[in-house]
Motif scaffolding. Structure first.
Motif, short mmCIF file in Angstrom:
data_model
loop_
_atom_site.label_atom_id
_atom_site.label_comp_id
_atom_site.label_asym_id
_atom_site.label_seq_id
_atom_site.Cartn_x
_atom_site.Cartn_y
_atom_site.Cartn_z
N LEU A 115 0.83 -1.21 0.00
CA LEU A 115 0.00 0.00 0.00
C LEU A 115 0.87 1.26 0.00
O LEU A 115 0.59 2.22 -0.73
CB LEU A 115 -0.91 0.00 1.23
CG LEU A 115 -1.97 -1.10 1.32
CD1 LEU A 115 -2.71 -1.01 2.64
CD2 LEU A 115 -2.95 -1.01 0.16
N ALA A 116 1.92 1.25 0.83
CA ALA A 116 2.80 2.42 0.92
C ALA A 116 3.56 2.64 -0.39
O ALA A 116 3.65 3.77 -0.89
CB ALA A 116 3.77 2.25 2.08
N LEU A 117 4.11 1.57 -0.95
CA LEU A 117 4.84 1.70 -2.22
C LEU A 117 3.92 2.15 -3.34
O LEU A 117 4.32 2.96 -4.20
CB LEU A 117 5.51 0.37 -2.57
CG LEU A 117 6.63 -0.10 -1.64
CD1 LEU A 117 7.13 -1.48 -2.07
CD2 LEU A 117 7.77 0.90 -1.63
N GLY A 118 2.70 1.62 -3.34
CA GLY A 118 1.74 2.04 -4.36
C GLY A 118 1.39 3.50 -4.24
O GLY A 118 1.24 4.21 -5.25
N ALA A 119 1.22 3.98 -3.00
CA ALA A 119 0.91 5.40 -2.80
C ALA A 119 2.04 6.29 -3.30
O ALA A 119 1.81 7.34 -3.91
CB ALA A 119 0.65 5.66 -1.31
N ILE A 120 3.28 5.86 -3.05
CA ILE A 120 4.44 6.63 -3.54
C ILE A 120 4.50 6.59 -5.07
O ILE A 120 4.76 7.60 -5.73
CB ILE A 120 5.74 6.08 -2.93
CG1 ILE A 120 5.74 6.28 -1.41
CG2 ILE A 120 6.96 6.75 -3.55
CD1 ILE A 120 6.88 5.59 -0.70
N LEU A 121 4.24 5.42 -5.63
CA LEU A 121 4.30 5.25 -7.09
C LEU A 121 3.22 6.04 -7.80
O LEU A 121 3.40 6.46 -8.96
CB LEU A 121 4.17 3.76 -7.43
CG LEU A 121 4.22 3.36 -8.89
CD1 LEU A 121 5.59 3.67 -9.49
CD2 LEU A 121 3.90 1.88 -9.06
N SER A 122 2.09 6.29 -7.13
CA SER A 122 0.96 6.96 -7.78
C SER A 122 1.30 8.38 -8.23
O SER A 122 0.76 8.85 -9.23
CB SER A 122 -0.24 6.99 -6.84
OG SER A 122 0.03 7.80 -5.70
N PHE A 123 2.20 9.04 -7.52
CA PHE A 123 2.56 10.42 -7.89
C PHE A 123 3.26 10.51 -9.24
O PHE A 123 2.82 11.24 -10.13
CB PHE A 123 3.40 11.07 -6.78
CG PHE A 123 2.64 11.32 -5.51
CD1 PHE A 123 1.81 12.42 -5.39
CD2 PHE A 123 2.73 10.45 -4.44
CE1 PHE A 123 1.10 12.67 -4.23
CE2 PHE A 123 2.03 10.68 -3.27
CZ PHE A 123 1.21 11.80 -3.16
N PRO A 124 4.37 9.79 -9.46
CA PRO A 124 5.00 9.87 -10.79
C PRO A 124 4.13 9.29 -11.91
O PRO A 124 4.19 9.78 -13.03
CB PRO A 124 6.29 9.03 -10.62
CG PRO A 124 6.05 8.16 -9.45
CD PRO A 124 5.17 8.94 -8.54
N LEU A 125 3.31 8.27 -11.60
CA LEU A 125 2.44 7.72 -12.64
C LEU A 125 1.42 8.74 -13.09
O LEU A 125 1.15 8.90 -14.30
CB LEU A 125 1.74 6.46 -12.12
CG LEU A 125 2.60 5.21 -11.93
CD1 LEU A 125 1.74 4.05 -11.44
CD2 LEU A 125 3.30 4.83 -13.23
N ARG A 126 0.81 9.44 -12.13
CA ARG A 126 -0.24 10.42 -12.50
C ARG A 126 0.34 11.59 -13.27
O ARG A 126 -0.25 12.04 -14.28
CB ARG A 126 -0.93 10.92 -11.22
CG ARG A 126 -2.01 11.99 -11.50
CD ARG A 126 -3.11 11.40 -12.36
NE ARG A 126 -4.04 12.43 -12.79
CZ ARG A 126 -3.94 13.14 -13.90
NH1 ARG A 126 -2.88 12.93 -14.72
NH2 ARG A 126 -4.84 14.02 -14.24
N TYR A 127 1.49 12.09 -12.86
CA TYR A 127 2.05 13.25 -13.52
C TYR A 127 2.87 12.90 -14.75
O TYR A 127 3.30 13.80 -15.48
CB TYR A 127 2.91 14.05 -12.53
CG TYR A 127 2.09 14.69 -11.44
CD1 TYR A 127 1.25 15.76 -11.72
CD2 TYR A 127 2.14 14.21 -10.14
CE1 TYR A 127 0.48 16.35 -10.75
CE2 TYR A 127 1.35 14.79 -9.15
CZ TYR A 127 0.54 15.85 -9.45
OH TYR A 127 -0.24 16.40 -8.46
N GLY A 128 3.05 11.61 -14.99
CA GLY A 128 3.78 11.21 -16.19
C GLY A 128 2.89 10.92 -17.37
O GLY A 128 3.37 10.52 -18.45
#
Length: 377
Positions: free
Chosen positions: A363-376
């Motif tokens: 869950l934590a890694l996914g939350a961190i990953l969501s930022f670059p995915l959304r803005y990329g």
């Protein structure tokens, strides 16, 4: 909100993996439920209290930290408790989480449909949460009275005592043989406690037995939280413009659909446990889910900066969402069910706590990953 939720969740889930052998299970579960109940009760009261924005923000973040800290201990303890029972009894915990998400999505849709004020809706949410927690506390208090639970609880203690006794006898025999060879007499009576303590399986030793399942459940939730809801909630409909479909698209197609299919996938493990816990197909299917990241990024996510829209039609999005959510529920539940069953009975509770930690890590890694995915995009 992401930092205040995921960081305490990860830290306290990890902490629970080590302290669960020192703090009784009853204390961990009851105290966690009571603390979460108090936080929700305070939140329900504060809904009616006018506050300045900064004060409201600080109090809200503190409450999120408290809820996720105690929630982490509760979750780890529950999975450890379920690890003592047959495999099929871990699945209801997972499906219950999916049902909770479905309930929240339906409540959101009802709030939009009725046009109720935000304060009234929020007050209803938190009061309902308080009622559910009280039911959970009552259910847990009744649990030790069930013959079924008593049987498996005592079975775990008997097997633990038997394995420790066998280890003591084997070690003592080895020491006696060694003394006979060396011609030295020693008093081994004081070695009983040290032998028993040395036999207790370490967290690292148990992890070595279940690391495939632990890493798998971590990857499942890393992929899921990486795109849901940061990417999936930003997808806009391409049909039915200027209709109610536009207003209900995200609540229905994103949140409600995800939670219903996720719940279905979690519940499916109660009747189907394929592939098996020793199969290499299970981790392979977990890795295959990585394909959903580019698929959702190429849907009609708005606004976007770099990538083209390839899957513009709403049907593509609905298809991806159904497969994405049901695979999340099914594969995660299989991993959580199989993890504690790959170790000895007296190691199952520790294995369940470790699995809960890796679930939280995902869950934590996914939350961190969501930022670059959304803005990329």
């Amino acid at each position: 909100m992401t930092l205040c939720a995921m960081l305490p969740l990860l830290i306290f889930t990890c902490l629970n993996s080590f302290i669960h052998q020192r703090i009784p299970q009853q204390i961990r579960i009851i105290s966690s439920l009571a603390a979460i109940f108090l936080v929700f009760m305070v939140t329900a009261i504060l809904v009616k209290v006018p506050m300045e924005p900064l004060t409201f923000f600080i109090i809200t973040m503190i409450k999120i930290v408290f809820i996720n800290s105690f929630g982490a201990i509760l979750q780890g303890s529950l999975f450890g408790l379920a690890g003592l029972l047959p495999t099929s009894y871990t699945a209801p915990i997972m499906s219950g989480q999916g049902l909770a998400g479905t309930f929240a999505a339906v409540a959101l849709i009802c709030a939009i449909a009725t046009g109720s004020e935000l304060k009234e809706s929020a007050f209803g949410y938190f009061i309902t949460a308080c009622v559910v927690i009280m039911i959970a506390i009552g259910s847990y208090v009744m649990l030790p009275r069930l013959d079924f639970f008593c049987f498996y609880s005592m079975k775990n203690k008997r097997e633990n005592a038997t394995s420790v006794t066998q280890a003591e006898m084997e070690t003592k025999v080895d020491l006696i043989k060694k003394d006979v060879v060396n011609g030295v007499e020693r008093n081994h009576c004081r070695n009983g406690d040290s032998l028993a303590s040395s036999h207790r399986s370490s967290v690292l030793g148990i992890f070595k037995k279940i690391w495939v399942m632990a890493v798998s459940v971590c990857l499942v939730f890393t992929v899921t939280i990486g795109v849901f809801p940061a990417v999936t909630a930003a997808v806009k409909p391409t049909i039915g413009k200027n209709t109610l479909w536009v207003s209900y698209f995200s609540p229905v197609a994103c949140f409600l659909m995800f939670n219903i299919f996720d719940w279905a996938g979690r519940s499916l493990t109660t009747v189907c446990v394929w592939p098996g816990k020793e199969s290499r197909l299970l981790p392979f299917l977990v890795v295959i889910r990585l394909i959903f990241i580019p698929l959702f990024m190429l849907c009609n996510v708005q606004p976007r900066n770099y990538l083209p829209v390839i899957f513009a039609h709403d049907a593509w999005y609905l298809t991806f969402m159904s497969l994405f959510s049901i695979s999340n529920g099914y594969l995660a539940s299989l991993c959580m069910c199989f993890g504690p069953k790959k170790v000895l009975s007296h190691e199952a509770e520790t294995a369940g706590a470790i699995m809960a930690f890796f679930l939280s890590l995902g869950l934590a890694l996914g939350a961190i990953l969501s930022f670059p995915l959304r803005y990329g995009i």
